[in-house]
Design a protein around this motif. Structure first.
Motif, mmCIF file in Angstrom:
data_model
loop_
_atom_site.group_PDB
_atom_site.id
_atom_site.type_symbol
_atom_site.label_atom_id
_atom_site.label_comp_id
_atom_site.label_asym_id
_atom_site.label_seq_id
_atom_site.Cartn_x
_atom_site.Cartn_y
_atom_site.Cartn_z
ATOM 1 N N PHE A 1 3.459 14.673 9.930
ATOM 2 C CA PHE A 1 3.115 14.666 8.515
ATOM 3 C C PHE A 1 2.546 16.019 8.087
ATOM 4 C CE2 PHE A 1 3.282 10.316 9.846
ATOM 5 C CZ PHE A 1 3.820 9.638 8.766
ATOM 6 N N GLU A 2 2.603 16.265 6.770
ATOM 7 C CA GLU A 2 2.228 17.571 6.247
ATOM 8 C C GLU A 2 0.749 17.900 6.436
ATOM 9 O OE1 GLU A 2 3.109 17.696 2.123
ATOM 10 O OE2 GLU A 2 1.878 15.960 1.592
ATOM 11 N N ASP A 3 -0.082 16.887 6.691
ATOM 12 C CA ASP A 3 -1.495 17.163 6.949
ATOM 13 C C ASP A 3 -1.756 17.501 8.408
ATOM 14 O OD1 ASP A 3 -1.142 14.717 8.139
ATOM 15 O OD2 ASP A 3 -2.871 13.749 7.195
ATOM 16 N N GLY A 4 -0.676 17.587 9.197
ATOM 17 C CA GLY A 4 -0.797 17.965 10.597
ATOM 18 C C GLY A 4 -0.913 16.799 11.558
ATOM 19 N N THR A 5 -1.013 15.585 11.060
ATOM 20 C CA THR A 5 -1.132 14.427 11.948
ATOM 21 C C THR A 5 0.228 14.023 12.496
ATOM 22 O OG1 THR A 5 -0.908 12.863 10.119
ATOM 23 C CG2 THR A 5 -3.146 13.566 10.712
ATOM 24 N N VAL A 6 0.190 13.381 13.645
ATOM 25 C CA VAL A 6 1.378 12.811 14.287
ATOM 26 C C VAL A 6 1.102 11.338 14.516
ATOM 27 C CG1 VAL A 6 2.888 12.833 16.293
ATOM 28 C CG2 VAL A 6 1.991 14.997 15.391
ATOM 29 N N ARG A 7 1.969 10.481 14.001
ATOM 30 C CA ARG A 7 1.794 9.037 14.137
ATOM 31 C C ARG A 7 2.950 8.461 14.946
ATOM 32 N NH1 ARG A 7 -1.627 6.486 10.191
ATOM 33 N NH2 ARG A 7 -2.713 8.037 8.938
ATOM 34 N N GLU A 8 2.594 7.684 15.945
ATOM 35 C CA GLU A 8 3.607 7.088 16.810
ATOM 36 C C GLU A 8 4.213 5.848 16.158
ATOM 37 O OE1 GLU A 8 1.981 6.276 20.629
ATOM 38 O OE2 GLU A 8 1.667 8.402 21.135
ATOM 39 N N TYR A 9 5.544 5.769 16.227
ATOM 40 C CA TYR A 9 6.270 4.595 15.734
ATOM 41 C C TYR A 9 7.451 4.320 16.660
ATOM 42 C CZ TYR A 9 3.901 5.738 11.326
ATOM 43 O OH TYR A 9 2.963 6.033 10.368
ATOM 44 N N ARG A 10 7.787 3.056 16.799
ATOM 45 C CA ARG A 10 9.020 2.684 17.486
ATOM 46 C C ARG A 10 10.185 2.690 16.508
ATOM 47 N NH1 ARG A 10 11.957 3.089 21.942
ATOM 48 N NH2 ARG A 10 13.242 1.246 22.385
ATOM 49 N N ASP B 1 0.941 11.222 2.634
ATOM 50 C CA ASP B 1 1.439 12.555 2.993
ATOM 51 C C ASP B 1 2.939 12.521 3.284
ATOM 52 O OD1 ASP B 1 -1.045 14.270 3.143
ATOM 53 O OD2 ASP B 1 -1.633 12.622 4.476
ATOM 54 N N GLU B 2 3.599 13.627 2.984
ATOM 55 C CA GLU B 2 5.032 13.739 3.224
ATOM 56 C C GLU B 2 5.321 13.866 4.720
ATOM 57 O OE1 GLU B 2 7.976 13.087 2.899
ATOM 58 O OE2 GLU B 2 8.856 14.448 1.412
ATOM 59 N N VAL B 3 6.488 13.331 5.126
ATOM 60 C CA VAL B 3 6.959 13.480 6.504
ATOM 61 C C VAL B 3 7.570 14.868 6.662
ATOM 62 C CG1 VAL B 3 8.586 12.614 8.232
ATOM 63 C CG2 VAL B 3 7.387 11.006 6.729
ATOM 64 N N THR B 4 7.170 15.571 7.715
ATOM 65 C CA THR B 4 7.675 16.937 7.932
ATOM 66 C C THR B 4 8.495 17.083 9.204
ATOM 67 O OG1 THR B 4 5.585 17.530 9.019
ATOM 68 C CG2 THR B 4 5.784 17.993 6.644
ATOM 69 N N GLY B 5 8.451 16.088 10.088
ATOM 70 C CA GLY B 5 9.200 16.206 11.330
ATOM 71 C C GLY B 5 9.363 14.881 12.022
#
Length: 339
Positions: free
Chosen positions: A218-227, A200-204
């Motif tokens: 991400f465009e599917d509405g998920t939020v993934r945590e990263y450092r 999925d594309e990054v949206t924010g």
């Protein structure tokens, strides 16, 4: 400085990064009239912290590191010109002409330290140096035991994702909606390792209070945590001047050189990120040093070879030392300072 002014040097280095300035440091201290023509900027100047450089503290910024280097060069008598070299030519076998926006530079030897530009993915993106990184060897240590992304859809991105498993157990490979371009062998490698491939594309982008990346949306509405993570989209090598001079260029765009930085064209050297190998400051320093020493071997006056001695006779005492008067005076002043 007028547009028509021509400045003559034994050595002109094009590029003011670690490799170029080191080549200039050696050629200047070894007695050759040297100039660095630097347009400013560059990858090293953008570093917020310097890593993997013995004797330099981590909190030193790239701009500070390069600034100290420039002060050292000027202290030894090297000229620094803030200018962009736009074209070059070889009007005679005896010299190379470099045309800049502010002046023209004539040199017996030229060192190209023109570097490359990282290909940046499209926004939205984290801040460079605070969640968006390009050098695994410099920055992987920062993400030990932290969630990490690798951004890209080619072989290099998949390879880096695999390497990051040496540092953390949480690695995502983000293709950002692009079709993967890696091989079946690489596809098998990814499937056999705990790497999540996210298409999925990054949206924010979400940043923490410290300015570092906290998460990607991400465009599917998920939020993934990263450092943080690494963008792997290749490089655009600044090889235009090398091409003008007729230097051999490798298939990836790097300038072909030997172990001393010599290109396929006589009197032209290339060092640093525009050449093959690891894009690391310590490597660049070594390349610059080897090129600077080789330039000295080519230009130094003494000892004269037998053919020269046969033609001109023995070297007279008034002919030595071979260092130019201006640099000789500078060296004497340097060594007597404070006495």
């Amino acid at each position: 400085m007028s547009d028509s002014e021509e400045l003559d040097y034994e050595v002109v280095v094009v590029g003011g990064g670690p490799a170029g300035m080191t080549a200039a440091l050696y050629s200047t201290r070894l007695g050759h009239d040297t100039a660095v023509v630097n347009r400013g900027g560059g990858r090293a100047a953008m570093m917020q912290e310097v890593h993997n450089l013995l004797g330099v503290r981590e909190e030193t910024s790239g701009a500070e590191f390069l600034g100290i280097g420039q002060e050292q060069l000027e202290g030894y008598g090297c000229d620094i010109h803030r200018d962009k070299v736009t074209s070059c030519s070889r009007p005679s076998a005896e010299g190379i002409r470099l045309s800049g926006n502010s002046a023209t530079y004539a040199a017996e030897r030229v060192v190209l330290a023109t570097g490359f530009n990282d290909v940046r993915p499209e926004p939205p993106l984290p801040r460079t140096g605070r969640g968006l990184h390009y050098c695994l060897h410099c920055d992987a240590h920062m993400f030990v035991d932290k969630p990490v992304y690798v951004m890209g859809h080619g072989e290099s991105a998949a390879h880096v994702a695999g390497i990051m498993l040496n540092f953390t157990d949480s690695v995502d490979l983000l293709t950002r909606g692009e079709d993967p371009e890696w091989s079946e062998k690489t596809e098998t490698m990814l499937a056999d390792h705990p790497i999540a491939v996210v298409h999925d594309e990054v949206t924010g982008v979400q940043n923490g209070d410290d300015g570092w990346l906290a998460a990607l949306e991400f465009e599917d509405g998920t939020v993934r945590e990263y450092r943080g993570g690494f963008a792997m989209y290749g490089a655009e090598y600044n090889n235009g001047l090398a091409r003008e001079l007729g230097c051999e260029i490798n298939g990836d765009g790097t300038i072909e050189v030997d172990d001393h930085g010599r290109t396929s064209v006589d009197d032209v050297y290339a060092v640093g990120d525009c050449t093959p190998g690891h894009n690391q400051i310590p490597v660049a320093l070594g390349q610059g040093a080897k090129a600077g020493i080789d330039v000295h071997f080519q230009l130094r006056d003494f000892p004269r070879d037998p053919d020269q001695l046969a033609a001109a006779g023995p070297v007279r005492s008034e002919e030595v030392p071979g260092i130019p008067d201006e640099l000789l005076e500078q060296a004497v002043d340097f060594h007597t300072y404070g006495e």
